[in-house]
Design an enzyme around this catalytic site. Structure first.
Site, short mmCIF file in Angstrom:
data_model
loop_
_atom_site.label_atom_id
_atom_site.label_comp_id
_atom_site.label_asym_id
_atom_site.label_seq_id
_atom_site.Cartn_x
_atom_site.Cartn_y
_atom_site.Cartn_z
N ARG A 72 48.01 -2.91 -58.78
CA ARG A 72 46.94 -2.24 -58.02
C ARG A 72 45.62 -3.01 -58.17
O ARG A 72 44.75 -2.96 -57.31
CB ARG A 72 46.81 -0.79 -58.48
CG ARG A 72 45.66 -0.04 -57.86
CD ARG A 72 45.87 1.48 -57.86
NE ARG A 72 46.36 1.99 -59.11
CZ ARG A 72 45.64 2.21 -60.22
NH1 ARG A 72 44.36 1.92 -60.23
NH2 ARG A 72 46.19 2.71 -61.32
N TYR A 130 33.35 0.51 -34.17
CA TYR A 130 34.78 0.82 -34.08
C TYR A 130 34.97 2.32 -34.37
O TYR A 130 34.33 2.86 -35.29
CB TYR A 130 35.55 -0.05 -35.07
CG TYR A 130 36.95 0.46 -35.33
CD1 TYR A 130 37.87 0.58 -34.30
CD2 TYR A 130 37.34 0.85 -36.62
CE1 TYR A 130 39.14 1.09 -34.54
CE2 TYR A 130 38.61 1.34 -36.86
CZ TYR A 130 39.50 1.46 -35.82
OH TYR A 130 40.75 1.96 -36.05
N ASP A 204 30.89 -6.53 -40.33
CA ASP A 204 32.30 -6.52 -39.93
C ASP A 204 32.53 -7.71 -39.00
O ASP A 204 32.02 -7.75 -37.88
CB ASP A 204 32.63 -5.18 -39.23
CG ASP A 204 34.12 -5.07 -38.87
OD1 ASP A 204 34.79 -6.11 -38.70
OD2 ASP A 204 34.60 -3.93 -38.72
N LYS A 229 44.12 -7.97 -37.60
CA LYS A 229 43.87 -8.49 -36.26
C LYS A 229 44.08 -10.01 -36.21
O LYS A 229 45.15 -10.49 -36.52
CB LYS A 229 42.47 -8.06 -35.83
CG LYS A 229 42.20 -6.56 -36.03
CD LYS A 229 43.10 -5.74 -35.16
CE LYS A 229 42.95 -4.26 -35.15
NZ LYS A 229 42.61 -3.46 -36.23
C1 LIG Z 1 36.13 -4.04 -35.66
C2 LIG Z 1 37.17 -3.31 -36.47
N1 LIG Z 1 36.94 -3.08 -37.77
C3 LIG Z 1 37.85 -2.43 -38.54
C4 LIG Z 1 39.03 -1.96 -38.02
C5 LIG Z 1 39.98 -1.22 -38.90
O1 LIG Z 1 41.02 -2.04 -39.30
P1 LIG Z 1 42.48 -1.50 -39.78
O2 LIG Z 1 43.12 -0.92 -38.58
O3 LIG Z 1 43.13 -2.73 -40.31
O4 LIG Z 1 42.24 -0.47 -40.84
C6 LIG Z 1 39.31 -2.19 -36.67
C7 LIG Z 1 40.57 -1.70 -36.08
O5 LIG Z 1 40.77 -1.76 -34.89
C8 LIG Z 1 38.35 -2.88 -35.88
O6 LIG Z 1 38.56 -3.11 -34.57
#
Ligand SMILES: Cc1ncc(COP(=O)(O)O)c(C=O)c1O
Length: 420
Positions: A72, A130, A204, A229
Site C-alpha cells: 500500500r 471535470y 490537472d 487517459k
Molecule cells: C481532467 C480529468 N481529471 C481527472 C479525471 C479523473 O480520472 P480517473 O477517472 O482516472 O479517476 C478525469 C476523468 O475523466 C479527467 O477528465
C-alpha cells in the site's frame, strides 16, 4: 481434518529435515534477480516485502523512503511508472521532481487536495472542472469544511478580490485544458500570482500530458494526472499520479494520503501504464494531427452550430494554449443545431467512433457531458459553464483521420443535415 497418510509423506521423526507437503507448497521460490536481465520492467505482484533480518526491518521503518515494506506504501512497478512520469514532466527543464502513483485520477486529485487543505480552509479554482472533481469539491470536501471559491483564474482582479474576501484560501487548483470546454488557465501568470500570495498551485495536466505542457516548468507546485487517459493510452487500466519538485509535500502529506487513504495502484496496472508511456509521443502527435482535421471538417458542417477546439483561432483560450502548449490536444466539444435530440442521434449512429466516457484511447470516443460525465453538476452551473444539452464531446483517436471524418459525416447525414 487430516488426510490419510501416503507412502511419500515423511513420518514425524523426519519432519525436521523434510518439510510437509503443505509447507513445500507455501514456500517462496525466488530466483536470484541479480542474474536476471529482463528487457521490460518487472511486475511485482506482492502485497508485502520481506526483510533479511530485524535490524534491516527496523532501519526501513525509520526511513520509509529507503526501501520496500508494504504494497500500500510502495511497489517497484508503481515506482518505475511514477519515475517515468516525473521524468517526462521535467524533461529539459532542469527541474527534479518525484511522483507517486495512485489507483485512479480521482485518488490523485483527492490526495493532493486533502493533503494540502484542512477544515476551515478553501480552494480557489475555476468555474468549469471535470465533473468528478466538481463533485468531490461540492459533495465530499464541503461537508468536511473545505470550501471552494470559483473565479476566472486568468483575471487578476478576480483572484485579488477572492483572496481579500476569503483569507481562508490555502490552495489554487487549475485544470487546463478543462474537461470538456477547454478552458485554459495562463499558468505562468497564475503561478506568479499564487507564489506572491504564498499559495501552492495544483494543475490537472490530464488533457495535455507532459508532451504538450509541463506545468512545473511554468511554476506549478504540484501536477495531478488521470493516467487512465493519454498516459496509459490504451484504455486498459485506471491510474493517477501526483508529481512535484517539492520533496516536503511529496514525502509528507502526499505520501501520507497514499499510505493512509490507501488508494494504491495495482502493480499490473502500473505495468500497463509503463507500456503505454513508451509510445506517448507517437500517439500524441497522431491524436493532435487528427484533431486538427476533424475540427476543420466539423467547423464546415451544416449540422454543427459550433466547434470548441483550442486549435481553432476563434476559441477564447487559443492564445493561452498556444503560449504554453506544444500543440492543442485531441479533445473537442461540438454544439449541434438540433440540440439534445441531434446529440443522441449522432451518438447512436457512429460506427467507427465509440460511445464511451473516457478519453485518450486509440479509438475516437464520443459522449454527452450533460447526461453522462457532468450529470452530477447542477443544471444552472452546467449551463453557465457552456455545457448545454446539445453539447457532444469528442476525444479524437489515432485511427486514420479520413475514417473518423467519414464516420462522423455518415452519422450526421443520417439526420438529413449532412454537407450535401
Ligand atoms: C481532467 C480529468 N481529471 C481527472 C479525471 C479523473 O480520472 P480517473 O477517472 O482516472 O479517476 C478525469 C476523468 O475523466 C479527467 O477528465
Amino acid at each position: 481434518m487430516d488426510h490419510p497418510k501416503r507412502p511419500s509423506d515423511p513420518d514425524h521423526n523426519a519432519a525436521a529435515v523434510v518439510p510437509g507437503f503443505g509447507t513445500a507448497c507455501v514456500k517462496n521460490r525466488h530466483i536470484d534477480d541479480k542474474a536476471i536481465h529482463p528487457h521490460r520492467e518487472a511486475i511485482y505482484p506482492t502485497s508485502a516485502f520481506t526483510f533479511p533480518d530485524s535490524a534491516e526491518a527496523m532501519r526501513l521503518f525509520e526511513d520509509r523512503n529507503a526501501g520496500y515494506i508494504y504494497g500500500r506504501w510502495n511497489n517497484p512497478t508503481a515506482e518505475a511508472a511514477a519515475r517515468a512520469i516525473a521524468d517526462l514532466e521535467t524533461l529539459g527543464t532542469g527541474l527534479e521532481a518525484t511522483a507517486r502513483l495512485f489507483g485512479s485520477g480521482m485518488a490523485a486529485i483527492s490526495a493532493a487536495l486533502m493533503g494540502l487543505l484542512k477544515p476551515g480552509q478553501a480552494v480557489l479554482t475555476q468555474h468549469q472542472l471535470y465533473g468528478g472533481t466538481d463533485e468531490l469539491l461540492r459533495q465530499l470536501l464541503a461537508p468536511w469544511g473545505i470550501k471552494r471559491v470559483q473565479v476566472d483564474l486568468n483575471r487578476m482582479d478576480e483572484l485579488d478580490q477572492a483572496l481579500s474576501n476569503h483569507p481562508e484560501i490555502a490552495v489554487v487548483y487549475a485544470e487546463t485544458p478543462s474537461n470538456p470546454m477547454l478552458y485554459c488557465a495562463d499558468l505562468q501568470a497564475l503561478s506568479a500570482w499564487s507564489r506572491s500570495a504564498n499559495l501552492p498551485l495544483i494543475v490537472d495536466n490530464t488533457f495535455a500530458t507532459p508532451w504538450l505542457q509541463q506545468p512545473l516548468a511554468l511554476g506549478a507546485d504540484l501536477v495531478v494526472h488521470s493516467t487512465t487517459k493519454f498516459l496509459n493510452g490504451h484504455g486498459s487500466a485506471l491510474g493517477g499520479a501526483v508529481v512535484s519538485t517539492r520533496r516536503d509535500l511529496m514525502d509528507g502529506p502526499i505520501f501520507q494520503q497514499l499510505k493512509l487513504m490507501g488508494a494504491s495502484p495495482s502493480p499490473f496496472d502500473a505495468w500497463l501504464l509503463l507500456s503505454g508511456l513508451k509510445t506517448l509521443e507517437l500517439r500524441m502527435e497522431r491524436h493532435c494531427a487528427n484533431a486538427h482535421q476533424v475540427a476543420a471538417f466539423l467547423q464546415g458542417h451544416k449540422a454543427v452550430e459550433k466547434v470548441f477546439y483550442i486549435g481553432l483561432p476563434e476559441h477564447p483560450y487559443h492564445a493561452v494554449a498556444a503560449r504554453q502548449m506544444r500543440d492543442f490536444g485531441a479533445l473537442m466539444s461540438i454544439e449541434l443545431n438540433g440540440g439534445m435530440a441531434a446529440a443522441i442521434r449522432l451518438m447512436d449512429r457512429v460506427r467507427i467512433c465509440t460511445l464511451a466516457t473516457t478519453l485518450g484511447t486509440p479509438d475516437t470516443l464520443i459522449q454527452h457531458p450533460a447526461s453522462m460525465t457532468h450529470l452530477p453538476v447542477p443544471r444552472e452551473e452546467r449551463l453557465a459553464a457552456g455545457i448545454t444539452d446539445g453539447l457532444v464531446r469528442i476525444a479524437v483517436g489515432i485511427e486514420n483521420a479520413r475514417d473518423i471524418i467519414a464516420d462522423l459525416d455518415q452519422a450526421l447525414e443520417e439526420q438529413g443535415l449532412s454537407l450535401g
